[in-house]
Design a protein around this motif. Structure first.
Motif, PDB file in Angstrom:
ATOM      1  N   ARG A   1       0.838  -1.197   0.000  1.00 18.20           N
ATOM      2  CA  ARG A   1       0.000   0.000   0.000  1.00 18.20           C
ATOM      3  C   ARG A   1       0.873   1.247   0.000  1.00 18.20           C
ATOM      4  O   ARG A   1       1.859   1.336   0.715  1.00 18.20           O
ATOM      5  CB  ARG A   1      -0.913   0.006   1.223  1.00 18.20           C
ATOM      6  N   VAL A   2       0.454   2.204  -0.803  1.00 20.31           N
ATOM      7  CA  VAL A   2       1.144   3.487  -0.900  1.00 20.31           C
ATOM      8  C   VAL A   2       0.106   4.578  -0.621  1.00 20.31           C
ATOM      9  O   VAL A   2      -0.953   4.604  -1.241  1.00 20.31           O
ATOM     10  CB  VAL A   2       1.761   3.695  -2.303  1.00 20.31           C
ATOM     11  N   ARG A   3       0.432   5.434   0.334  1.00 19.20           N
ATOM     12  CA  ARG A   3      -0.459   6.545   0.688  1.00 19.20           C
ATOM     13  C   ARG A   3       0.113   7.816   0.066  1.00 19.20           C
ATOM     14  O   ARG A   3       1.286   8.143   0.264  1.00 19.20           O
ATOM     15  CB  ARG A   3      -0.544   6.688   2.201  1.00 19.20           C
ATOM     16  N   ILE A   4      -0.727   8.511  -0.677  1.00 22.29           N
ATOM     17  CA  ILE A   4      -0.331   9.766  -1.306  1.00 22.29           C
ATOM     18  C   ILE A   4      -1.158  10.886  -0.676  1.00 22.29           C
ATOM     19  O   ILE A   4      -2.387  10.818  -0.640  1.00 22.29           O
ATOM     20  CB  ILE A   4      -0.543   9.714  -2.832  1.00 22.29           C
TER      21      ILE A   4
ATOM     22  N   ASP B   1     -12.111  15.097  -7.271  1.00 27.55           N
ATOM     23  CA  ASP B   1     -12.836  13.832  -7.367  1.00 27.55           C
ATOM     24  C   ASP B   1     -11.787  12.729  -7.358  1.00 27.55           C
ATOM     25  O   ASP B   1     -11.030  12.578  -8.324  1.00 27.55           O
ATOM     26  CB  ASP B   1     -13.668  13.768  -8.642  1.00 27.55           C
ATOM     27  N   PRO B   2     -11.707  11.952  -6.267  1.00 30.66           N
ATOM     28  CA  PRO B   2     -10.672  10.920  -6.183  1.00 30.66           C
ATOM     29  C   PRO B   2     -10.732   9.902  -7.318  1.00 30.66           C
ATOM     30  O   PRO B   2      -9.713   9.307  -7.665  1.00 30.66           O
ATOM     31  CB  PRO B   2     -10.904  10.271  -4.821  1.00 30.66           C
ATOM     32  N   ALA B   3     -11.890   9.729  -7.928  1.00 29.88           N
ATOM     33  CA  ALA B   3     -12.015   8.778  -9.037  1.00 29.88           C
ATOM     34  C   ALA B   3     -11.221   9.219 -10.259  1.00 29.88           C
ATOM     35  O   ALA B   3     -10.945   8.409 -11.144  1.00 29.88           O
ATOM     36  CB  ALA B   3     -13.477   8.580  -9.401  1.00 29.88           C
TER      37      ALA B   3
ATOM     38  N   SER C   1      -9.926   6.625  -0.311  1.00 33.68           N
ATOM     39  CA  SER C   1      -9.590   8.039  -0.469  1.00 33.68           C
ATOM     40  C   SER C   1     -10.454   8.879   0.457  1.00 33.68           C
ATOM     41  O   SER C   1     -11.517   8.453   0.912  1.00 33.68           O
ATOM     42  CB  SER C   1      -9.794   8.481  -1.916  1.00 33.68           C
ATOM     43  N   ALA C   2      -9.971  10.063   0.738  1.00 37.30           N
ATOM     44  CA  ALA C   2     -10.722  11.039   1.518  1.00 37.30           C
ATOM     45  C   ALA C   2     -10.207  12.415   1.120  1.00 37.30           C
ATOM     46  O   ALA C   2      -9.021  12.564   0.826  1.00 37.30           O
ATOM     47  CB  ALA C   2     -10.538  10.806   3.018  1.00 37.30           C
ATOM     48  N   PRO C   3     -11.025  13.400   1.031  1.00 33.54           N
ATOM     49  CA  PRO C   3     -12.462  13.365   1.245  1.00 33.54           C
ATOM     50  C   PRO C   3     -13.185  12.813   0.019  1.00 33.54           C
ATOM     51  O   PRO C   3     -12.547  12.493  -0.982  1.00 33.54           O
ATOM     52  CB  PRO C   3     -12.797  14.846   1.440  1.00 33.54           C
TER      53      PRO C   3
ATOM     54  N   THR D   1      -8.263  25.460   0.309  1.00 27.40           N
ATOM     55  CA  THR D   1      -7.412  24.285   0.117  1.00 27.40           C
ATOM     56  C   THR D   1      -8.188  23.024   0.448  1.00 27.40           C
ATOM     57  O   THR D   1      -8.986  23.010   1.387  1.00 27.40           O
ATOM     58  CB  THR D   1      -6.173  24.391   1.030  1.00 27.40           C
ATOM     59  N   ILE D   2      -7.921  21.973  -0.310  1.00 25.96           N
ATOM     60  CA  ILE D   2      -8.458  20.641  -0.026  1.00 25.96           C
ATOM     61  C   ILE D   2      -7.269  19.747   0.306  1.00 25.96           C
ATOM     62  O   ILE D   2      -6.335  19.635  -0.491  1.00 25.96           O
ATOM     63  CB  ILE D   2      -9.230  20.059  -1.233  1.00 25.96           C
ATOM     64  N   ASP D   3      -7.275  19.146   1.486  1.00 22.98           N
ATOM     65  CA  ASP D   3      -6.265  18.157   1.864  1.00 22.98           C
ATOM     66  C   ASP D   3      -6.846  16.779   1.581  1.00 22.98           C
ATOM     67  O   ASP D   3      -7.892  16.435   2.132  1.00 22.98           O
ATOM     68  CB  ASP D   3      -5.898  18.286   3.347  1.00 22.98           C
ATOM     69  N   ALA D   4      -6.195  16.036   0.725  1.00 23.66           N
ATOM     70  CA  ALA D   4      -6.720  14.744   0.289  1.00 23.66           C
ATOM     71  C   ALA D   4      -5.712  13.631   0.553  1.00 23.66           C
ATOM     72  O   ALA D   4      -4.505  13.863   0.580  1.00 23.66           O
ATOM     73  CB  ALA D   4      -7.061  14.792  -1.198  1.00 23.66           C
ATOM     74  N   VAL D   5      -6.251  12.428   0.738  1.00 20.57           N
ATOM     75  CA  VAL D   5      -5.445  11.224   0.928  1.00 20.57           C
ATOM     76  C   VAL D   5      -5.934  10.183  -0.071  1.00 20.57           C
ATOM     77  O   VAL D   5      -7.138   9.936  -0.179  1.00 20.57           O
ATOM     78  CB  VAL D   5      -5.590  10.655   2.359  1.00 20.57           C
ATOM     79  N   LEU D   6      -4.999   9.579  -0.804  1.00 20.60           N
ATOM     80  CA  LEU D   6      -5.300   8.494  -1.733  1.00 20.60           C
ATOM     81  C   LEU D   6      -4.443   7.302  -1.329  1.00 20.60           C
ATOM     82  O   LEU D   6      -3.238   7.453  -1.114  1.00 20.60           O
ATOM     83  CB  LEU D   6      -4.968   8.891  -3.170  1.00 20.60           C
ATOM     84  N   VAL D   7      -5.050   6.123  -1.211  1.00 24.02           N
ATOM     85  CA  VAL D   7      -4.302   4.910  -0.886  1.00 24.02           C
ATOM     86  C   VAL D   7      -4.441   3.941  -2.062  1.00 24.02           C
ATOM     87  O   VAL D   7      -5.558   3.629  -2.488  1.00 24.02           O
ATOM     88  CB  VAL D   7      -4.807   4.249   0.411  1.00 24.02           C
ATOM     89  N   PHE D   8      -3.297   3.492  -2.557  1.00 25.93           N
ATOM     90  CA  PHE D   8      -3.248   2.563  -3.682  1.00 25.93           C
ATOM     91  C   PHE D   8      -2.587   1.267  -3.244  1.00 25.93           C
ATOM     92  O   PHE D   8      -1.722   1.268  -2.376  1.00 25.93           O
ATOM     93  CB  PHE D   8      -2.413   3.156  -4.832  1.00 25.93           C
ATOM     94  N   GLU D   9      -2.983   0.154  -3.850  1.00 25.24           N
ATOM     95  CA  GLU D   9      -2.268  -1.117  -3.709  1.00 25.24           C
ATOM     96  C   GLU D   9      -1.513  -1.317  -5.011  1.00 25.24           C
ATOM     97  O   GLU D   9      -2.110  -1.496  -6.069  1.00 25.24           O
ATOM     98  CB  GLU D   9      -3.226  -2.259  -3.418  1.00 25.24           C
ATOM     99  N   LEU D  10      -0.178  -1.262  -4.916  1.00 25.02           N
ATOM    100  CA  LEU D  10       0.678  -1.266  -6.094  1.00 25.02           C
ATOM    101  C   LEU D  10       1.632  -2.449  -6.079  1.00 25.02           C
ATOM    102  O   LEU D  10       1.970  -2.954  -5.002  1.00 25.02           O
ATOM    103  CB  LEU D  10       1.479   0.035  -6.141  1.00 25.02           C
TER     104      LEU D  10
END
Length: 103
Positions: free
Chosen positions: A19-22, A37-39, A56-58, A68-77
């Motif tokens: 997992r990688v968190r961006i 839009d996280p998609a 993802s959030a938000p 500002t929007i603080d966002a988190v995306l988690v991927f399985e790579l």
């Protein structure tokens, strides 16, 4: 970690994945603001393979100019030493390089 339990993290990632968190900080510079839009975000590898975020959030959000929007995306790579790129809306790309890999 998500504020509430998430099925995305109920079990470890699949074989040869990690997992990688961006973390993103997006600031609306234009008068029209910006939408998140996280998609619309993905990670791709040379050769065309693409992965969408498993969490993802938000949720999709709007920001007015100066906000500002603080966002988190988690991927399985894949856990391979390959160069990966974060693909962002409007065709932008950000190189992740191979440094996040274990193997």
């Amino acid at each position: 970690m998500p504020p509430q339990p998430s099925t995305a993290f109920a079990s470890p990632p699949g074989d040869e994945l990690h997992r990688v968190r961006i973390l993103l900080e997006l600031t609306a510079m234009e008068v029209s603001g910006l939408s998140f839009d996280p998609a619309e975000y993905a990670v791709s590898a040379l050769g065309g393979e693409t992965w969408k975020a498993v969490w993802s959030a938000p949720a999709p959000a709007q920001a007015r100019q100066g906000e500002t929007i603080d966002a988190v995306l988690v991927f399985e790579l894949p856990d391979k030493a390959i160069d990966l790129t974060l693909e962002v809306p409007d065709g932008g790309k950000l190189s992740l390089g191979p440094g996040h890999h274990r193997g």
